[in-house]
Design an enzyme around this catalytic site. Structure first.
Site, mmCIF file in Angstrom:
data_model
loop_
_atom_site.group_PDB
_atom_site.id
_atom_site.type_symbol
_atom_site.label_atom_id
_atom_site.label_comp_id
_atom_site.label_asym_id
_atom_site.label_seq_id
_atom_site.Cartn_x
_atom_site.Cartn_y
_atom_site.Cartn_z
ATOM 1 C CB SER A 82 -0.972 -0.058 1.188
ATOM 2 O OG SER A 82 -2.022 0.863 1.026
ATOM 3 C CG ASP A 129 -6.001 -4.462 -3.546
ATOM 4 O OD1 ASP A 129 -6.260 -3.528 -2.764
ATOM 5 O OD2 ASP A 129 -4.887 -5.002 -3.626
ATOM 6 C CG HIS A 140 -5.452 -2.937 0.473
ATOM 7 N ND1 HIS A 140 -4.960 -2.485 -0.726
ATOM 8 C CD2 HIS A 140 -4.869 -2.138 1.435
ATOM 9 C CE1 HIS A 140 -4.132 -1.466 -0.531
ATOM 10 N NE2 HIS A 140 -4.059 -1.242 0.771
#
Length: 315
Positions: free
Chosen positions: A126, A266, A293
């Protein structure tokens, strides 16, 4: 797998073989090492892996499933970036001090302290993938490979994806989100419950979340200084210092072997990570069909196989 089914939780997390702190800008950055500490030696057969967590400001705990990558003898290094977790918290710091450059410098301080600056793999999840790309562009020396997991190449693309996924939520959930945003009551329990619907679909589909994921969320709630400063109040409202961030036009400057991974569900939809694959020379990608995610949590065995194979290929 259908949209309303979720993966199951993965394996137990091993204890660290070493923990400590790194002096950094007058503060302390905490780290942990999984695997044989001898695997940090320059002549180790497998280069150590350094993991960059997300947020910014979400502590390392939720990435601990990646310790499985130490299973074949590799050392795996986690650390808490300044401002969160077990590292120094600076709630009264000048907001202008929270910069990408700060965190690039911190990564270099950690690898220097551990004696691995000349040879290590880098994995960013991320925000960590955003940071990892900046590390490679600022000073690529010593990085054997780059893995970008669930990351956007620009915040404009991130917000476009978030708006798309928000529009697919049940109408009553969308109405609740909008109501509290208009009323300025996004700190209400009702708003949090509506956000949880989004999280269960697009952030972590292992429900209830494993303890290490809950620990990271709890730490973010306890001290959101970095997240609120750099990102903003939520996934849908990026109004912080990263709001105009983009690495898209600079990506051809990354010249190490690169793997880009994400989940089919995601919040980092393909449109946000495709620039990495299209613009980094030789980059390749893998999508985990049953994940959102956090593929490392949602499909840990597949994640370990795919990423572990890539690391071994570039040792």
């Amino acid at each position: 797998m259908t949209e309303d089914k979720a993966p199951t939780a993965g394996r137990a997390i091993p204890a660290p073989s070493r923990t400590g702190t790194v002096p950094f800008r007058g503060h302390q950055t905490w780290f942990r090492v999984t695997g044989d500490p001898e695997a940090l030696r320059p002549d180790a057969s497998q280069a150590p892996l350094v993991v960059l967590h997300g947020g910014p400001g979400v502590a390392h705990d939720y990435t601990l499933a990646m310790t499985s990558l130490a299973g074949d003898g590799r050392a795996v290094v986690h650390y808490d970036q300044l401002g969160c977790g077990l590292s120094a918290h600076l709630p009264d710091a000048d907001p202008a001090s929270w910069t990408v450059e700060l965190f690039v410098e911190e990564l270099r301080a950690v690898v220097d302290h551990l004696g691995i600056a000349d040879r290590f793999h880098l994995l960013g999840q991320s925000w960590g993938g955003m940071l990892a790309s900046e590390v490679l562009l600022a000073a690529p020396g010593g990085v054997a490979s780059l893995t970008i997991a669930d990351s956007p190449a620009s915040m404009t693309l991130w917000l476009e994806a978030a708006a798309t996924l928000r529009a697919r939520l049940p109408e009553e959930v969308q109405a609740t989100l909008l109501h509290h945003e208009e009323q300025g009551t996004t700190d209400s329990a009702e708003y949090a419950a509506a956000m949880q619907v989004f999280y269960d679909r697009h952030v972590c589909r292992v429900v209830p979340n494993p303890p290490e994921v809950l620990a990271s969320f709890a730490q973010l709630e306890a001290d959101p200084t970095v997240y609120h400063t750099m990102n903003g109040p939520s996934e849908f409202h990026v109004v912080g210092t990263l709001k105009d961030w983009s690495v898209v036009d600079r990506l051809p400057g990354i010249a190490v072997p690169t793997l880009v991974v994400s989940g089919a569900h995601d919040e980092a939809m393909p449109l946000v990570w495709e620039p990495f694959v299209e613009r980094i020379p030789g980059a390749r990608s893998h999508v985990f069909a049953d994940s959102s995610h956090m593929p490392h949590v949602e499909e840990p065995e597949a994640f370990t196989q795919v990423v572990g194979g890539f690391l071994r290929e570039h040792d």
